[in-house]
Design an enzyme around this catalytic site. Structure first.
Site, PDB file in Angstrom:
ATOM      1  N   ARG A  17       4.558  -7.103  12.472  1.00  0.00           N
ATOM      2  CA  ARG A  17       3.245  -6.737  13.026  1.00  0.00           C
ATOM      3  C   ARG A  17       2.429  -8.002  13.229  1.00  0.00           C
ATOM      4  NH1 ARG A  17       1.080  -1.164   9.915  1.00  0.00           N
ATOM      5  NH2 ARG A  17       2.926   0.056  10.364  1.00  0.00           N
ATOM      6  N   GLU A  45      -1.241  -3.195  12.600  1.00  0.00           N
ATOM      7  CA  GLU A  45      -0.459  -2.544  13.644  1.00  0.00           C
ATOM      8  C   GLU A  45      -1.162  -2.647  15.004  1.00  0.00           C
ATOM      9  OE1 GLU A  45       0.239   1.639  13.102  1.00  0.00           O
ATOM     10  OE2 GLU A  45       2.305   1.345  13.729  1.00  0.00           O
ATOM     11  N   ARG A  51       4.130   0.588   2.365  1.00  0.00           N
ATOM     12  CA  ARG A  51       4.357  -0.566   3.246  1.00  0.00           C
ATOM     13  C   ARG A  51       4.057  -1.814   2.425  1.00  0.00           C
ATOM     14  NH1 ARG A  51       2.709  -3.965   7.645  1.00  0.00           N
ATOM     15  NH2 ARG A  51       0.468  -3.676   7.328  1.00  0.00           N
ATOM     16  N   GLU A 111      -6.382   7.361   7.851  1.00  0.00           N
ATOM     17  CA  GLU A 111      -5.247   8.135   8.373  1.00  0.00           C
ATOM     18  C   GLU A 111      -4.710   9.101   7.313  1.00  0.00           C
ATOM     19  OE1 GLU A 111      -2.282   5.913  10.579  1.00  0.00           O
ATOM     20  OE2 GLU A 111      -0.716   7.086   9.626  1.00  0.00           O
ATOM     21  N   CYS A 142       1.307  10.878   9.375  1.00  0.00           N
ATOM     22  CA  CYS A 142       2.251  10.317  10.354  1.00  0.00           C
ATOM     23  C   CYS A 142       3.654  10.344   9.756  1.00  0.00           C
ATOM     24  CB  CYS A 142       1.856   8.874  10.689  1.00  0.00           C
ATOM     25  SG  CYS A 142       3.028   8.061  11.796  1.00  0.00           S
ATOM     26  N   ARG A 183       0.843  -1.199   0.000  1.00  0.00           N
ATOM     27  CA  ARG A 183       0.000   0.000   0.000  1.00  0.00           C
ATOM     28  C   ARG A 183       0.875   1.245   0.000  1.00  0.00           C
ATOM     29  NH1 ARG A 183       1.928   3.151   4.364  1.00  0.00           N
ATOM     30  NH2 ARG A 183       1.495   2.235   6.393  1.00  0.00           N
ATOM     31  N   ARG A 213      -5.401   5.635   0.731  1.00  0.00           N
ATOM     32  CA  ARG A 213      -4.483   4.513   0.882  1.00  0.00           C
ATOM     33  C   ARG A 213      -4.753   3.632  -0.328  1.00  0.00           C
ATOM     34  NH1 ARG A 213      -2.088   3.430   6.157  1.00  0.00           N
ATOM     35  NH2 ARG A 213      -1.231   5.463   6.661  1.00  0.00           N
ATOM     36  N   THR A 221       6.110   8.490  10.068  1.00  0.00           N
ATOM     37  CA  THR A 221       6.680   7.181   9.678  1.00  0.00           C
ATOM     38  C   THR A 221       6.346   6.830   8.238  1.00  0.00           C
ATOM     39  OG1 THR A 221       4.740   5.904  10.367  1.00  0.00           O
ATOM     40  CG2 THR A 221       6.457   6.263  12.023  1.00  0.00           C
TER      41      THR A 221
HETATM   42  P1  ADP Z   1      -1.431  -0.182   7.035  1.00  0.00           P
HETATM   43  O1  ADP Z   1      -0.908  -1.295   6.235  1.00  0.00           O
HETATM   44  O2  ADP Z   1      -2.340   0.658   6.242  1.00  0.00           O
HETATM   45  O3  ADP Z   1      -0.314   0.553   7.712  1.00  0.00           O
HETATM   46  P2  ADP Z   1      -2.468  -1.987   9.129  1.00  0.00           P
HETATM   47  O4  ADP Z   1      -1.166  -2.474   9.663  1.00  0.00           O
HETATM   48  O5  ADP Z   1      -3.500  -1.596  10.124  1.00  0.00           O
HETATM   49  O6  ADP Z   1      -2.355  -0.694   8.222  1.00  0.00           O
HETATM   50  O7  ADP Z   1      -3.056  -3.108   8.175  1.00  0.00           O
HETATM   51  C1  ADP Z   1      -4.283  -2.914   7.543  1.00  0.00           C
HETATM   52  C2  ADP Z   1      -4.928  -4.234   7.199  1.00  0.00           C
HETATM   53  O8  ADP Z   1      -4.185  -4.881   6.179  1.00  0.00           O
HETATM   54  C3  ADP Z   1      -4.983  -5.211   8.361  1.00  0.00           C
HETATM   55  O9  ADP Z   1      -6.217  -5.904   8.330  1.00  0.00           O
HETATM   56  C4  ADP Z   1      -3.863  -6.176   8.044  1.00  0.00           C
HETATM   57  O10 ADP Z   1      -4.053  -7.467   8.605  1.00  0.00           O
HETATM   58  C5  ADP Z   1      -3.963  -6.221   6.546  1.00  0.00           C
HETATM   59  N1  ADP Z   1      -2.735  -6.726   5.917  1.00  0.00           N
HETATM   60  C6  ADP Z   1      -1.500  -6.217   6.019  1.00  0.00           C
HETATM   61  N2  ADP Z   1      -0.615  -6.935   5.317  1.00  0.00           N
HETATM   62  C7  ADP Z   1      -1.321  -7.955   4.752  1.00  0.00           C
HETATM   63  C8  ADP Z   1      -0.981  -9.067   3.922  1.00  0.00           C
HETATM   64  N3  ADP Z   1       0.268  -9.245   3.485  1.00  0.00           N
HETATM   65  N4  ADP Z   1      -1.973  -9.893   3.556  1.00  0.00           N
HETATM   66  C9  ADP Z   1      -3.247  -9.695   3.966  1.00  0.00           C
HETATM   67  N5  ADP Z   1      -3.625  -8.682   4.737  1.00  0.00           N
HETATM   68  C10 ADP Z   1      -2.679  -7.810   5.140  1.00  0.00           C
HETATM   69  N1  ILO Z   2       0.778   6.905  16.389  1.00  0.00           N
HETATM   70  C1  ILO Z   2       1.016   5.486  16.547  1.00  0.00           C
HETATM   71  C2  ILO Z   2       1.285   4.799  15.228  1.00  0.00           C
HETATM   72  C3  ILO Z   2       2.558   5.188  14.566  1.00  0.00           C
HETATM   73  C4  ILO Z   2       2.920   4.519  13.266  1.00  0.00           C
HETATM   74  N2  ILO Z   2       1.832   3.941  12.591  1.00  0.00           N
HETATM   75  C5  ILO Z   2       0.963   4.547  11.816  1.00  0.00           C
HETATM   76  C6  ILO Z   2      -0.325   3.880  11.624  1.00  0.00           C
HETATM   77  N3  ILO Z   2       1.150   5.575  11.289  1.00  0.00           N
HETATM   78  C7  ILO Z   2       2.195   5.309  17.493  1.00  0.00           C
HETATM   79  O1  ILO Z   2       2.895   6.297  17.717  1.00  0.00           O
HETATM   80  O2  ILO Z   2       2.410   4.191  17.961  1.00  0.00           O
END
Ligand code: ADP
Ligand code: ILO
Length: 343
Positions: free
Chosen positions: A295, A300, A266, A211, A257, A112, A215, A259
């Site tokens: 993660r 996250e 990501r 966020e 954010c 993403r 995305r 990061t």
């Molecule tokens: P982001 O990727 O936008 O930083 P999250 O870590 O919250 O946010 O992940 C968003 C969603 O994507 C979650 O449901 C997570 O389980 C899913 N996800 C992340 N990586 C994968 C993957 N490789 N395969 C399937 N689902 C994934």
């Molecule tokens: N504000 C949260 C998440 C930081 C990094 N992740 C994202 C979703 N941007 C923290 O500081 O732990």
């Protein structure tokens, strides 16, 4: 506002870098869209277990509040004030033959990027009317996509709880009520103005006004990382002709954010590593070496279930998109090799 009472055991980057001196310099400043230090640090103060703890309200926040953001960006990305970001969306340069053609380890791959609309505040500082305007412009652009990217927009407002929960459980949709985003001001007027666009197969998805304002997501079962990357780049290029993205030569794509700055990318796999999971030191030695983040299975701040982990690139700024995915790919190859050796 007075200097906040930061607990001694707080380990966030906010607690580390918001010294009394930095506070004094920044406490009365305002960014171009009126964002203040108090708003920037609210998430980290309300959630003292944050890893980072700060969110920007607009692109200008990164300049005006540089005394706080710069050391955080330096520590997270290893990227200094004099450095310039570089982008490379040439999919031919990614060397990533499927690391798991038998399908023994990798359940799914997802890549993403975050994007925000140029000349608008970021989510934490958006007004209700601006959020709705952004949603409407993005959806108009998405509705012109063709071929594999053709799909439909599903607003959160009016979506049944069953549909919403199924989409979250199946990893397609963002969760509701995240306390970090809440304190950053990102959940105001929820659920209005938010939604998800996806194609029929749910291999291409766009989250609207979570966020970040967009995305853009490509995902599918298995470990064909290059196919997932190629679909994503096609989507970014197509959407970029309809929606102007916020970008700076120094910080790359601007995100709320710090990061996520730079590539805002990501790239992750859901991977089962039951033996390596019994030796977290060995596991972490590999993920550190390849700049990877671990993660849990629901994203996250979630936990692993059944030895399945979400493994992704940690660095996003000062490296190209191709390098970010290559980080993940090389690390995943090393993890699979180590897991096989332990069998
Ligand atoms: P982001 O990727 O936008 O930083 P999250 O870590 O919250 O946010 O992940 C968003 C969603 O994507 C979650 O449901 C997570 O389980 C899913 N996800 C992340 N990586 C994968 C993957 N490789 N395969 C399937 N689902 C994934
Ligand atoms: N504000 C949260 C998440 C930081 C990094 N992740 C994202 C979703 N941007 C923290 O500081 O732990």
């Amino acid at each position: 506002m007075n200097y906040p009472n930061l607990p001694k055991d707080c380990t966030s980057m906010l607690c580390k870098h918001l010294t009394p001196e930095v506070f004094e310099i920044l406490k009365d400043k305002k960014s171009a869209h009126g964002f203040t230090l108090e708003q920037i640090i609210n998430s980290g103060l309300k959630n003292i277990d944050s890893g980072i703890g700060v969110y920007a309200g607009d692109q200008d926040s990164y300049a005006v509040f540089g005394a706080l953001f710069d050391p955080i960006i330096e520590e997270y990305h290893g990227f200094g004030e004099e450095d310039a970001h570089k982008s490379n969306l040439n999919t031919d340069e990614l060397n990533a033959p499927n690391p798991d053609p038998e399908g023994e380890f990798i359940l799914s791959t997802r890549i993403r990027v975050g994007r925000n609309v140029d000349n608008m505040p970021l989510g934490p500082a958006l007004s209700q009317a601006q959020r709705l305007e952004i949603e409407s412009n993005i959806v108009s652009g998405l509705n012109t996509l063709e071929g594999e990217l053709e799909g439909e927009y599903y607003p959160l407002l009016g979506m049944s709880k069953e549909v919403q929960e199924a989409l979250i459980k199946d990893h397609f949709l963002f969760k509701e009520g995240d306390r970090f985003l809440d304190a950053a001001g990102l959940n105001r007027e929820w659920p209005e103005g938010r939604g998800i666009y996806h194609n029929n197969d749910k291999t291409f998805l766009v989250w609207v006004n979570e966020e970040d304002q967009l995305r853009i997501i490509s995902m599918q079962a298995g470990g064909d990382i290059k196919e997932v990357f190629t679909r994503l780049i096609n989507a970014i290029n197509s959407i970029g002709t309809k929606v102007p993205f916020s970008y700076s030569d120094h910080l790359g794509y601007i995100t709320s954010c710090p990061t996520n700055l730079g590539t805002a990318m990501r790239a992750s796999v859901h991977i089962t590593l039951p033996n390596l999971a019994k030796d977290m030191d060995a596991f972490k030695a590999i993920t550190d070496k390849y700049h990877l983040q671990i993660r849990g299975i629901h994203g996250e701040h979630s936990q692993s279930e059944g030895g399945v982990y979400d493994i992704s690139n940690r660095r996003r700024l000062g490296i190209t998109e191709v390098e970010a995915v290559q980080d993940m790919y090389d690390g995943v190859v090393a993890l699979i090799t180590a897991e096989k050796a332990l069998r």
